[in-house]
Scaffold this active site. Structure first.
Site, PDB file in Angstrom:
ATOM      1  N   LYS A 159      13.686  79.758  18.610  1.00  0.00           N
ATOM      2  CA  LYS A 159      12.514  80.546  18.994  1.00  0.00           C
ATOM      3  C   LYS A 159      11.384  79.570  19.342  1.00  0.00           C
ATOM      4  O   LYS A 159      10.768  78.971  18.462  1.00  0.00           O
ATOM      5  CB  LYS A 159      12.113  81.464  17.827  1.00  0.00           C
ATOM      6  CG  LYS A 159      11.042  82.465  18.197  1.00  0.00           C
ATOM      7  CD  LYS A 159       9.744  81.986  17.578  1.00  0.00           C
ATOM      8  CE  LYS A 159       8.522  82.708  17.986  1.00  0.00           C
ATOM      9  NZ  LYS A 159       7.873  82.146  19.174  1.00  0.00           N
ATOM     10  N   GLU A 195       7.534  71.629   8.716  1.00  0.00           N
ATOM     11  CA  GLU A 195       6.671  70.484   9.058  1.00  0.00           C
ATOM     12  C   GLU A 195       5.340  71.068   9.498  1.00  0.00           C
ATOM     13  O   GLU A 195       5.308  71.877  10.423  1.00  0.00           O
ATOM     14  CB  GLU A 195       7.273  69.667  10.202  1.00  0.00           C
ATOM     15  CG  GLU A 195       8.684  69.171   9.971  1.00  0.00           C
ATOM     16  CD  GLU A 195       8.780  68.131   8.889  1.00  0.00           C
ATOM     17  OE1 GLU A 195       7.724  67.567   8.512  1.00  0.00           O
ATOM     18  OE2 GLU A 195       9.890  67.881   8.403  1.00  0.00           O
ATOM     19  N   CYS A 240       0.246  66.188  15.794  1.00  0.00           N
ATOM     20  CA  CYS A 240       0.082  66.358  14.345  1.00  0.00           C
ATOM     21  C   CYS A 240      -0.276  65.020  13.714  1.00  0.00           C
ATOM     22  O   CYS A 240      -0.922  64.956  12.685  1.00  0.00           O
ATOM     23  CB  CYS A 240       1.338  66.930  13.732  1.00  0.00           C
ATOM     24  SG  CYS A 240       2.778  65.958  14.143  1.00  0.00           S
ATOM     25  N   GLU A 279      -7.982  70.737   9.906  1.00  0.00           N
ATOM     26  CA  GLU A 279      -7.296  70.250  11.114  1.00  0.00           C
ATOM     27  C   GLU A 279      -7.911  70.960  12.325  1.00  0.00           C
ATOM     28  O   GLU A 279      -7.852  72.177  12.436  1.00  0.00           O
ATOM     29  CB  GLU A 279      -5.796  70.555  11.034  1.00  0.00           C
ATOM     30  CG  GLU A 279      -5.036  69.918  12.183  1.00  0.00           C
ATOM     31  CD  GLU A 279      -3.546  70.268  12.208  1.00  0.00           C
ATOM     32  OE1 GLU A 279      -3.213  71.457  12.082  1.00  0.00           O
ATOM     33  OE2 GLU A 279      -2.731  69.341  12.383  1.00  0.00           O
TER      34      GLU A 279
HETATM   35  P1  NAD Z   1       1.865  77.795  15.000  1.00  0.00           P
HETATM   36  O1  NAD Z   1       2.078  77.783  13.529  1.00  0.00           O
HETATM   37  O2  NAD Z   1       0.793  78.628  15.540  1.00  0.00           O
HETATM   38  O3  NAD Z   1       3.207  78.276  15.741  1.00  0.00           O
HETATM   39  C1  NAD Z   1       4.441  77.623  15.516  1.00  0.00           C
HETATM   40  C2  NAD Z   1       5.570  78.601  15.748  1.00  0.00           C
HETATM   41  O4  NAD Z   1       5.536  79.606  14.746  1.00  0.00           O
HETATM   42  C3  NAD Z   1       5.496  79.335  17.092  1.00  0.00           C
HETATM   43  O5  NAD Z   1       6.784  79.385  17.650  1.00  0.00           O
HETATM   44  C4  NAD Z   1       5.023  80.708  16.686  1.00  0.00           C
HETATM   45  O6  NAD Z   1       5.412  81.715  17.577  1.00  0.00           O
HETATM   46  C5  NAD Z   1       5.708  80.869  15.350  1.00  0.00           C
HETATM   47  N1  NAD Z   1       5.137  81.908  14.481  1.00  0.00           N
HETATM   48  C6  NAD Z   1       3.867  82.357  14.443  1.00  0.00           C
HETATM   49  N2  NAD Z   1       3.753  83.325  13.499  1.00  0.00           N
HETATM   50  C7  NAD Z   1       4.965  83.462  12.931  1.00  0.00           C
HETATM   51  C8  NAD Z   1       5.478  84.297  11.891  1.00  0.00           C
HETATM   52  N3  NAD Z   1       4.719  85.173  11.248  1.00  0.00           N
HETATM   53  N4  NAD Z   1       6.772  84.160  11.548  1.00  0.00           N
HETATM   54  C9  NAD Z   1       7.570  83.268  12.174  1.00  0.00           C
HETATM   55  N5  NAD Z   1       7.141  82.469  13.169  1.00  0.00           N
HETATM   56  C10 NAD Z   1       5.859  82.563  13.542  1.00  0.00           C
HETATM   57  O7  NAD Z   1       1.722  76.248  15.415  1.00  0.00           O
HETATM   58  P2  NAD Z   1       1.425  75.633  16.849  1.00  0.00           P
HETATM   59  O8  NAD Z   1       0.020  75.973  17.220  1.00  0.00           O
HETATM   60  O9  NAD Z   1       2.521  75.985  17.794  1.00  0.00           O
HETATM   61  O10 NAD Z   1       1.554  74.065  16.568  1.00  0.00           O
HETATM   62  C11 NAD Z   1       0.493  73.261  16.158  1.00  0.00           C
HETATM   63  C12 NAD Z   1       0.627  72.914  14.698  1.00  0.00           C
HETATM   64  O11 NAD Z   1       1.876  72.276  14.481  1.00  0.00           O
HETATM   65  C13 NAD Z   1      -0.421  71.946  14.193  1.00  0.00           C
HETATM   66  O12 NAD Z   1      -0.886  72.371  12.937  1.00  0.00           O
HETATM   67  C14 NAD Z   1       0.346  70.628  14.064  1.00  0.00           C
HETATM   68  O13 NAD Z   1      -0.201  69.722  13.132  1.00  0.00           O
HETATM   69  C15 NAD Z   1       1.679  71.122  13.664  1.00  0.00           C
HETATM   70  N6  NAD Z   1       2.723  70.137  13.959  1.00  0.00           N
HETATM   71  C16 NAD Z   1       3.295  69.447  12.923  1.00  0.00           C
HETATM   72  C17 NAD Z   1       4.260  68.479  13.165  1.00  0.00           C
HETATM   73  C18 NAD Z   1       4.907  67.713  12.043  1.00  0.00           C
HETATM   74  O14 NAD Z   1       5.918  67.044  12.264  1.00  0.00           O
HETATM   75  N7  NAD Z   1       4.385  67.777  10.827  1.00  0.00           N
HETATM   76  C19 NAD Z   1       4.649  68.208  14.479  1.00  0.00           C
HETATM   77  C20 NAD Z   1       4.055  68.943  15.522  1.00  0.00           C
HETATM   78  C21 NAD Z   1       3.108  69.901  15.243  1.00  0.00           C
END
Ligand code: NAD
Length: 547
Positions: free
Chosen positions: A217, A298, A332, A430
């Site tokens: 997804k 993550e 991130c 963040e």
């Molecule tokens: P997000 O949490 O908004 O979305 C991530 C995914 O979760 C998307 O596919 C979204 O559709 C899905 N999602 C949203 N609500 C959900 C729910 N209720 N149930 C299941 N899935 C759901 O994150 P984003 O904006 O896409 O990414 C940015 C974030 O990711 C930042 O906080 C960044 O630090 C983090 N990040 C972390 C790493 C790491 O390795 N630690 C790497 C890349 C990004």
């Protein structure tokens, strides 16, 4: 010769080698990439279906992904999965488990390395898609694709390494103990938009290499990257149902995946808020469910670089700028706090201001761009609200301006704010955009205390030529990936396995030797080999006539 055409020498049998970045200083590579950008534009908007059991499925609801640099450009129109579509995808993945999980690890590894070859061959085509869908500048887009290739090659080898039963050392005669790994089951992979190709590829192909089947997804903003991955895997011969693509809304299909009784594992990368929610929901056990779902999450970071007075400022300032503002601060691992020791505070800020002012804000398809657009309007509004907070409550060290030519995209110019308190929101939350918060420390110990003073522990950095400071940082800096005298972004598979702890994540490091085990169940078989005699198989024909 174009670096794209260079064949890899690392087959599944060879040693793992990182993919080389494209050398854009060579004119032929620049021209090839420009062509790839033009070709990509000609395909927009790409229509993306769901992929369930190898079949393309359309949905009534659609999601548009737009180019953050030019919002009028629709990059893709994807299907949007319902709860029922999710259930069908899980059923397909469950059926496909029977055969895929029983394939030899080598056969699965071969499919993955063939997919790596497909992507390598079309590297510029894939990177061009990321330039438009995620506003990744050329080098960043190229690196995203390289990392995906690395994950495929690395996990393929890891799966083969872990596949042969391991005889456990024993001192007792007459006993044999074997450690074997078997797949977990159906894995739901939920990806972020910021590394839209590399991260979903890493999470999904680790699961596949280990013998699991996958429902992928992708983030709403970046379905195209996931579609390209699935097509590369299909071209490489992945059987139907082994990977299913489920673009859609997080709160609909993502939420269903997380609690579906036939999904044995969720692997997620994204925000802390969604990650913690997934941890709560995924680990609840429904009636009749005979397992506790595994969850890898993550999440975010609030990463700091400490600079002391012995640091080489000529290299430190560019490293800080690249770490803070590369890809508009949307990694991130990005540096969002700069902790300066008192004695260099003023001089450093002077240099930093000049450096920040020299950064070029622009569309990602312009090779001169250093700071690209943020992902969408929502992100722009969020980052802008932090800039306004900084203007109200902090000292503005540098605030860049966007120009009229930036009006059509989600551009936010870099900003640097100094705050007195490490507890200030700018120093704790963040922001995920081109905003850097500066803090002042009395001495190195104080700087470390500030660096460690957030809920996160993802990346961190120190710029210093004082060995005792570097040693102290090695021991006491609380972060998953510590970088000394360099940038704090750009972890490389196999060289810098990546991941944080505390509220930055739960799980083993991606691109490292422990990662694949998360997708496997360890079993031990112990046999008493001092059996007395053997039982021969008695069949109707061989049975003695006892009459
Ligand atoms: P997000 O949490 O908004 O979305 C991530 C995914 O979760 C998307 O596919 C979204 O559709 C899905 N999602 C949203 N609500 C959900 C729910 N209720 N149930 C299941 N899935 C759901 O994150 P984003 O904006 O896409 O990414 C940015 C974030 O990711 C930042 O906080 C960044 O630090 C983090 N990040 C972390 C790493 C790491 O390795 N630690 C790497 C890349 C990004």
């Amino acid at each position: 010769m174009s670096s794209v055409a260079t064949p890899s020498t690392a087959g599944p049998a060879g040693e793992f080698r990182n993919e080389s970045p494209t050398d854009f200083s060579r004119r032929e590579n620049r021209e090839h990439f420009r062509q790839a950008l033009a070709t990509a534009r000609g395909t927009f908007p790409v229509q993306i279906p769901l992929v369930i059991d190898g079949r393309r499925v359309e949905t009534a609801d659609k999601i548009e992904s737009r180019d953050p640099s030019h919002l009028e450009r629709i990059v893709a129109i994807s299907a949007s999965a319902t709860v029922e579509d999710t259930d069908r995808a899980v059923a397909a993945a469950r059926r496909a488990m029977a055969d895929w999980s029983r394939q030899p690890a080598e056969a699965r590894a071969e499919v993955l390395t063939r997919a790596a070859a497909v992507i390598r061959r079309r590297k510029h085509e894939y990177a061009a898609a990321l330039v438009y869908e995620a506003a990744k500048p050329w080098r960043e887009a190229d690196a995203d694709v390289d990392e995906a290739i690395d994950f495929l090659e690395y996990y393929a080898r890891e799966a083969v390494r872990l596949a042969s039963p391991r005889r456990l050392q024993g001192y007792l005669l007459g006993e044999r103990n074997d450690l074997v790994y078997t797949p977990v089951g159906v894995v739901g992979v939920i990806g972020p938009w910021n590394f839209p190709f590399a991260i979903p590829t890493g999470m999904a192909t680790a699961a596949l290499a280990a013998g699991n089947t996958v429902i992928l997804k992708p983030a709403e903003q970046t379905p195209l990257a996931a579609w390209l991955l699935v097509r590369a895997l299909e071209e490489a011969g992945i059987p139907p149902g082994v990977i299913n693509l489920l673009p859609g809304r997080g709160e609909v299909c993502g939420a269903r995946l997380v609690t579906h009784p036939d999904v044995q594992m969720i692997v997620f990368t994204g925000s802390r808020e969604v990650g913690l929610r997934i941890l709560r929901e995924a680990t609840s056990v429904a009636d009749g469910q005979h397992y506790v779902r595994r969850v890898v999450t993550e999440m975010g970071g609030k990463n700091a670089i400490i600079v002391d007075s012995s640091a080489d400022l000529d290299s430190s300032v560019p490293d800080v700028l690249a770490s803070a503002f590369g890809f508009a601060g949307q990694k991130c691992s990005a540096c969002s706090r700069l902790i300066l020791l008192d004695e260099i505070y003023d001089e450093y800020l002077h240099r930093l201001r000049d450096g920040a002012a020299s950064l070029k804000l622009g569309p990602a398809d312009d090779p001169a761009t250093q700071v690209s657009a943020v992902i969408d309007e929502e992100a722009r509004a969020k980052v802008q609200s932090y800039i306004e907070l900084g203007r109200r409550e902090a000292t503005a060290v540098y605030t860049g301006e966007t120009e009229a030519r930036h009006a059509g995209g989600c551009f936010v110019a870099p900003s640097v704010f100094a705050v007195d308190s490490p507890r200030h929101r700018l120093a704790q939350e963040e922001i995920f955009g081109p905003v850097l918060t500066v803090l002042r420390a009395r001495d190195f110990e104080h700087a470390l205390e500030i660096a460690n003073g957030t809920a996160y522990a993802l990346t961190g950095g120190v710029h210093s030529r004082t060995p005792s400071h570097l040693d102290l940082a090695r021991r006491e800096y609380q972060c998953g990936n510590l970088y000394l005298n360099r940038t704090i972004t750009g972890a490389i598979v196999g060289r810098q396995p990546f991941g944080g702890y505390r509220l930055s994540g739960v799980g083993s490091k991606a691109g490292g030797p422990d990662y694949l085990k998360q997708f496997l169940v360890a079993r031990v078989v112990s046999e008493n080999t001092m059996r007395h005699g053997t039982a021969s198989l008695i069949t109707a024909e061989s049975a003695p006539d006892l009459d």
